[in-house]
Motif scaffolding. Sequence first.
Motif, PDB file in Angstrom:
ATOM      1  N   PRO A   1      33.606 -24.289   9.661  1.00 14.09           N
ATOM      2  CA  PRO A   1      33.469 -25.075  10.883  1.00 14.09           C
ATOM      3  C   PRO A   1      32.873 -26.450  10.590  1.00 14.09           C
TER       4      PRO A   1
ATOM      5  N   VAL B   1      30.215 -29.027  11.880  1.00 14.34           N
ATOM      6  CA  VAL B   1      29.017 -29.024  12.697  1.00 14.34           C
ATOM      7  C   VAL B   1      28.471 -30.437  12.730  1.00 14.34           C
TER       8      VAL B   1
ATOM      9  N   THR C   1      40.555 -31.829  11.774  1.00 14.38           N
ATOM     10  CA  THR C   1      40.254 -30.403  11.721  1.00 14.38           C
ATOM     11  C   THR C   1      41.555 -29.615  11.692  1.00 14.38           C
TER      12      THR C   1
ATOM     13  N   ILE D   1      37.067 -24.951  13.765  1.00 11.36           N
ATOM     14  CA  ILE D   1      36.046 -24.985  14.814  1.00 11.36           C
ATOM     15  C   ILE D   1      35.245 -26.274  14.708  1.00 11.36           C
TER      16      ILE D   1
ATOM     17  N   ARG E   1      31.700 -27.697  16.315  1.00 12.69           N
ATOM     18  CA  ARG E   1      30.504 -27.374  17.089  1.00 12.69           C
ATOM     19  C   ARG E   1      29.673 -28.650  17.152  1.00 12.69           C
TER      20      ARG E   1
ATOM     21  N   THR F   1      26.805 -31.246  19.683  1.00 16.14           N
ATOM     22  CA  THR F   1      25.926 -31.493  20.821  1.00 16.14           C
ATOM     23  C   THR F   1      26.519 -32.622  21.648  1.00 16.14           C
TER      24      THR F   1
ATOM     25  N   LEU G   1      25.461 -27.697  24.019  1.00 17.50           N
ATOM     26  CA  LEU G   1      26.114 -27.352  22.765  1.00 17.50           C
ATOM     27  C   LEU G   1      27.508 -26.824  23.084  1.00 17.50           C
TER      28      LEU G   1
ATOM     29  N   ARG H   1      31.398 -25.453  21.591  1.00 15.36           N
ATOM     30  CA  ARG H   1      32.167 -24.878  20.479  1.00 15.36           C
ATOM     31  C   ARG H   1      33.642 -25.006  20.844  1.00 15.36           C
TER      32      ARG H   1
ATOM     33  N   VAL I   1      37.839 -24.989  19.491  1.00 16.63           N
ATOM     34  CA  VAL I   1      38.807 -24.536  18.490  1.00 16.63           C
ATOM     35  C   VAL I   1      40.009 -25.465  18.577  1.00 16.63           C
TER      36      VAL I   1
ATOM     37  N   GLY J   1      37.505 -25.248  24.360  1.00 15.70           N
ATOM     38  CA  GLY J   1      36.402 -24.327  24.118  1.00 15.70           C
ATOM     39  C   GLY J   1      35.449 -24.269  25.285  1.00 15.70           C
TER      40      GLY J   1
ATOM     41  N   ILE K   1      28.143 -23.279  24.791  1.00 17.14           N
ATOM     42  CA  ILE K   1      27.568 -22.046  24.283  1.00 17.14           C
ATOM     43  C   ILE K   1      26.054 -22.085  24.409  1.00 17.14           C
TER      44      ILE K   1
END
Length: 166
Positions: A4, A6, A22, A27, A29, A31, A41, A43, A45, A54, A57
Amino acid sequence: MIQPRVATMGVRNIPEAWVRETQPTGIIRATLRGWMRSLGLVRLVVDDEQTATGRFIAGEPHFMIARQQDAPQSLGMLPGLEDGTTRTTPHGPELLRIYDSGFVAQLAMPNARFFTMQADDGPVNTYVLDSTNDSFAVLSPDGDGWTVRQGGPVPLWDAVERSLTL
């Protein structure tokens, strides 16, 4: 196994380059953080068409916003005392400071910021200003409740109230 991505900084929106770079089923992820300092936050895909979808979360992201996405220095113009239309509202400015409702409010008015200031020998008002289009909302205590005076092309407090009912 796809690793992923991040993000270790808050962003106002997910950059298209992140999605393009990507691989499908990858994934992201990150902020999401706005000028009112509320954050969430997310997440996402990435699919075969290079679209990211997404959910928000659970978790408490603590990344500061990317420097190039900082708010403009000017908050905008303070409205005149007679500008806008006034009505009562069931919501006071405290909802802007609460984690969940503050984030929802920020999504409803992404270019706004707020601050409090005492009127001349009067109550402490909360000003919500959008410097990109000169929309404003001024929240004032009214006995046990609140009034809002708003104006400009976007009725900011109406947008907040609608977002809270979704």
